[in-house]
Scaffold this active site. Structure first.
Site, short mmCIF file in Angstrom:
data_model
loop_
_atom_site.label_atom_id
_atom_site.label_comp_id
_atom_site.label_asym_id
_atom_site.label_seq_id
_atom_site.Cartn_x
_atom_site.Cartn_y
_atom_site.Cartn_z
N GLU A 129 0.86 -1.18 0.00
CA GLU A 129 0.00 0.00 0.00
C GLU A 129 0.89 1.23 0.00
O GLU A 129 1.83 1.32 0.82
CB GLU A 129 -0.91 0.02 1.23
CG GLU A 129 -1.92 1.16 1.15
CD GLU A 129 -2.91 1.17 2.32
OE1 GLU A 129 -3.73 2.09 2.35
OE2 GLU A 129 -2.86 0.28 3.17
N ALA A 270 1.69 0.00 10.64
CA ALA A 270 1.32 -1.39 10.39
C ALA A 270 0.53 -1.43 9.10
O ALA A 270 0.12 -0.41 8.56
CB ALA A 270 0.49 -1.95 11.56
N ASN A 273 -2.79 -6.22 5.58
CA ASN A 273 -2.89 -7.27 4.58
C ASN A 273 -3.77 -8.41 5.07
O ASN A 273 -3.64 -8.88 6.20
CB ASN A 273 -1.49 -7.83 4.27
CG ASN A 273 -0.45 -6.75 4.13
OD1 ASN A 273 -0.49 -5.95 3.22
ND2 ASN A 273 0.49 -6.74 5.06
N GLU A 306 -5.66 -2.40 12.80
CA GLU A 306 -5.40 -3.30 11.67
C GLU A 306 -6.39 -4.46 11.64
O GLU A 306 -6.81 -4.89 10.56
CB GLU A 306 -3.96 -3.82 11.72
CG GLU A 306 -2.89 -2.73 11.76
CD GLU A 306 -3.06 -1.68 10.67
OE1 GLU A 306 -3.47 -2.02 9.55
OE2 GLU A 306 -2.78 -0.49 10.95
N HIS A 309 -9.68 -3.34 10.16
CA HIS A 309 -9.60 -3.19 8.70
C HIS A 309 -10.08 -4.44 7.96
O HIS A 309 -10.41 -4.36 6.78
CB HIS A 309 -8.16 -2.90 8.28
CG HIS A 309 -7.87 -1.45 8.09
ND1 HIS A 309 -8.70 -0.59 7.41
CD2 HIS A 309 -6.77 -0.71 8.43
CE1 HIS A 309 -8.16 0.62 7.38
NE2 HIS A 309 -7.01 0.59 7.99
#
Length: 891
Positions: A129, A270, A273, A306, A309
């Site tokens: 990213e 961080a 993924n 994270e 997400h």
């Protein structure tokens, strides 16, 4: 480099792809300098593309790749059949579908930009990213292409014990030469920026989590061997995050395994993924000896961010990078609420707002100001900003306030129902929120997405004793710099409290033609600001109350409201909203600071008003406040806070005002400070924990010690050094070290500096704290120390954490030395940028933002800074990243 030649990307130019890549099977043959990547991708015509042609030119992004072969449906393309450039490869196709096989070679060891696949400290790692995947293979490197990936990894010649990728491990074996391979498959479609690979010699900590539906999920945290004992807090934070998302939003994790990898060399905090989060080690590793309270809380917050997400970012992602706040603003709001639920909500809110003001409000007032959904950019990595994240979260919070918790949950449910598995826009999110709540009208509210700058609300009140009526006037203004941009007023919720002068809470009836406004006032204490100028009438107000405005920071605005010192003292004593008690304390300190600055500029004597000194004493001895909140209330205005209130910055007057205020309070209350400091030491629990009670004790000790050390008295130097020497946890140790470095007598400070380095030089995360303490010191010898640090074997300008600790902290958080009257601070930062830009443009650009203050400086300092900015801009081969930041400054 000119702006146009740098390549501007514009939202209005967005076009969907003619083709989509439905599946991609990747195979890596790892090698430090010659990693081979085979990508077999299935392309299909995009059914949503209305501009479909018989023959389409397909452009695949790719940078710094060595192309070995390219085949379409098994047939190799000749050099006449494709065109290559520095940014990618293109070829034509008239097929409805086809398979493309691309074989590339990359050099992970030489990748100091840390984008794509890189090798650092023996660990292969990816960061894709926003646009890193194009440095792995040729691909549609944009978020609206959702692909199902599989990944086979062949170990390098050094025998790699751990080889990870997204999804679930489906196969493993050995090649003919005895080397190992593994294969991972992720069943969920995702954009390539969420692809991840990690390989290396790593230790692992394992646990499990049982979801609400009864599925057992395997949890793994991979770290450098020897760091496994420092993962307990991260693992607990992960399980807390999973439980919280189930309880609050009904969202379960969707794979069989969840992995986290901690690495030292990472550009971001961080990366989310899918199923394989890669973390900066600073947000995973924590124990009481080497991590502070704030480190522990940071781990909890980032682990949560994270994980959250997985749904708000992975399952539903952005159509294009202009929509970045769609996933980041929403997820920051979610992680803020998660941390608030687990800790003291008021403290969390104060900290979040303080961060917003010191970073985003400053950003919004400078040349890099942009809306949360920008309409153009040169380099997308420059838009991972406080505006996109923190202001974006405040916009989501206002939606939550407008709809209420239940309405917001309905909107989230509708969002997932409508858009799961898709790449969407901010308009899609607003649509879901609206239709789930009886078509709530967000039309005016959407200006928060498209307009930049921080609005100001000018508040006035008139009380009519005979009518028992209070009129509240609100004038909404935009920043002066935005007058030419056709700025229009926002719709925002303003939460207001009425505080009686005898300490009670007032009540009143809102007069409005809109029933919804009446309901929101009665249920939430909210008035809706929609016009440039509004008047609200409250009836049945028995006595003239004191207004508590923008409670809990219900809207991200600047409030101008003149209140007497007596009214402020009433709010300090009686306001039931602790966030606004903090605001009142800060506003009082701000007004005193601004008066001192003005006095210094006029050559007058600098004196702190007795009324303010008494109000500070009231807070100091107020036992109704918890220690964490009190520590925040007693803090004094920072340089970044003061710069927002001043048109032109006389830095010497600012620093003089800060010194006079702090020393005046320290002199007046030194006996209280030392007595309270000793009392807090007696309240310490011998067993360290991160409970609000113990965190509060340590936070308040730090504040008291800082005031005492500002007096530069030998007795307090001894107290501080004793605290440093006896500390049994990193929070107390680094807090006392900071005070010694920043305020202590030089011989004592040097003794502490050397002792700390000797003790901790083998712990890189602790060394970074030591560097930050020195980099933020206001003392004249700071640059000397930084130059010494750069010669140490523990320092490398190829490791982002170290660069941030030294150059970033100096440039962003040491105004006294950065703005030295001789210009050496500017010169130091510019010289670092010249080196960093060639190594890691992302890090260089972030630090270059420290020069955005240029326009507010006085002529002499402008001249010194201009010389350094021009020096960097004239560097041959300057990256787009750094150019975009510095070229916006009007020299």
């Amino acid at each position: 480099m000119q702006k146009e030649s740098a390549g501007i990307k514009r939202l209005k130019e967005y076009k969907p792809l003619d083709y989509l890549i439905k599946t991609c099977d990747l195979e890596f043959f790892l090698s430090p300098t010659e990693t081979k990547v085979i990508a077999k991708s299935k392309f299909v015509k995009n059914p949503k593309c209305s501009d479909s042609k018989d023959v389409s030119t397909i452009f695949l992004d790719g940078e710094k790749l060595k192309l070995l072969t390219i085949k379409v449906d098994g047939v190799g393309l000749t050099t006449e059949e494709y065109t290559m450039s520095e940014s990618g490869i293109s070829f034509c196709s008239n097929k409805d579908s086809f398979e493309l096989e691309v074989v590339t070679e990359i050099n992970p060891e030489a990748n100091t930009e840390l984008e794509g696949l890189y090798l650092s400290s023996g660990i292969y790692c990816t960061q894709n990213e926003a646009e890193g995947f194009r440095k792995i293979t040729y691909f549609f490197d944009r978020p609206d292409n959702m692909t199902i990936f599989s990944c086979k990894i062949n170990e390098d010649q050094n025998a790699t014990s751990v080889m990870l990728a997204n999804g679930n491990l489906v196969a493993e074996g050995k090649n003919a030469d005895g080397s190992r391979w593994v294969k991972w498959e992720d069943p969920f479609p995702k954009p390539c920026y969420l692809f991840a690979l990690v390989a290396g010699e790593l230790g692992v900590v394992e646990d499990t989590y049982k979801t609400t539906s009864g599925r057992e999920v395997k949890l793994q945290i991979f770290v450098d061997k020897g760091n496994e004992p420092k993962c307990d807090h991260a693992m607990e934070s992960l399980k807390n995050s999973m439980k919280w998302d189930e309880d609050v939003y009904g969202l379960e994790y969707d794979l069989d395994i969840y992995m986290i990898v901690a690495v030292d060399s990472f550009n971001m905090g961080a990366m989310e993924n899918k199923g394989l989060n890669i973390f900066n080690s600073a947000y995973v590793l924590a124990d009481e000896k080497s991590a502070t309270d704030q480190n522990f809380l940071g781990v909890e917050s980032v682990i949560g961010h994270e994980y959250f997400h997985n749904w708000t970012g992975n399952r539903i992602t952005c159509r294009d990078w202009f929509q970045l706040t769609l996933k980041e603003g929403l997820t920051v709001f979610r992680d803020q609420e998660f941390s608030a639920d687990l800790n003291i909500r008021t403290v969390k809110r104060i900290e979040d707002v303080a961060r917003l003001r010191s970073s985003q409000f400053v950003e919004d007032s400078g040349p890099s100001s942009h809306p949360i959904k920008p309409d153009e950019y040169i380099e997308i990595n420059n838009f991972y900003t406080a505006t996109i994240y923190e202001k974006g979260a405040e916009v989501i919070r206002m939606i939550h306030t407008l709809l209420g918790a239940d309405g917001f949950r309905k909107g989230m449910d509708k969002y997932f129902e409508l858009f799961d598995g898709q790449a969407v826009t901010t308009e899609d999110f607003i649509h879901a929120m609206s239709v789930a709540n009886e078509n709530y009208d967000f039309e005016q509210f959407k200006r928060w997405y498209s307009q930049r700058g921080t609005p100001t609300l000018n508040i006035s009140t008139v009380y009519d004793e005979g009518l028992k009526e209070l009129k509240i006037g609100v004038v909404q203004k935009c920043p002066k710099t935005l007058k030419e941009e056709n700025w229009k007023p926002y719709h925002l919720p303003l939460k207001i409290g009425l505080v009686s002068r005898d300490g009670g809470e007032g009540s009143a009836q809102l007069v409005s033609e809109y029933e919804a406004d009446k309901n929101d006032w009665g249920q939430k204490g909210i008035i809706h600001i929609k016009k440039e100028s509004s008047e609200f009438v409250l009836k049945n107000v028995e006595q003239n109350p004191v207004l508590s405005v923008n409670q809990d920071f219900s809207a991200p605005v600047i409030i101008n409201y003149e209140q007497s010192i007596d009214d402020r003292l009433i709010l300090l004593r009686y306001d039931k909203n602790d966030f606004n008690r903090y605001e009142t304390a800060q506003n009082l300190a701000m007004e005193v600071s601004l008066d001192l600055i003005k006095a210094d500029e006029n050559g007058d004597q600098l004196e702190v008003s007795d009324s303010y000194i008494k109000s500070f004493g009231y807070l100091l001895n107020d036992e109704s406040l918890d220690n964490e909140t009190k520590a925040l209330c007693l803090s004094l205005p920072s340089f970044s806070a003061l710069r927002l209130k001043l048109e032109d910055l006389n830095t010497s007057s600012i620093f003089m005002a800060q010194d006079v205020l702090k020393k005046t309070l320290a002199l007046r209350y030194k006996e209280d400070f030392i007595q309270l400091f000793n009392s807090l030491k007696n309240q310490e629990d011998p067993i360290y924990d991160v409970s609000p009670k113990q965190v509060g004790v340590r936070a308040l000790k730090r504040v008291f010690l800082s005031f005492l050390m500002a007096l530069n008295i030998e007795e307090y130097n001894k107290v501080c050094f004793e605290e440093f020497s006896r500390s049994t946890n990193m929070t107390d140790e680094i807090n006392s070290l900071n005070s010694l470095i920043h305020f202590g007598e030089n011989n004592v400070a040097t003794k502490a500096i050397e002792a700390f380095y000797t003790k901790w030089k083998h712990e890189t995360l602790v060394v970074q704290k030591w560097i930050s303490s020195l980099a933020t010191s206001p003392k004249e010898d700071t640059l000397m120390w930084l130059e010494k640090i750069q010669q140490l074997p523990e320092y490398s300008n190829k490791v982002p954490n170290l660069v941030r600790s030294l150059v970033g902290q100096f440039a962003m958080n040491n105004p006294r030395q950065f703005h030295r009257p001789d210009g050496l601070g500017y010169e130091f930062v510019a010289n670092q940028l010249l080196d960093l830009d060639s190594i890691n443009p992302q890090i260089s650009a972030r630090i270059a933002g420290s020069f955005n203050i240029y326009d507010k400086l006085q002529i002499h300092q402008k001249s010194l800074m201009k010389t350094q900015i021009e020096k960097v801009l004239n560097k041959p081969g300057l990256s787009k990243n750094t150019f975009e930041i510095l070229s916006k400054i009007k020299l």
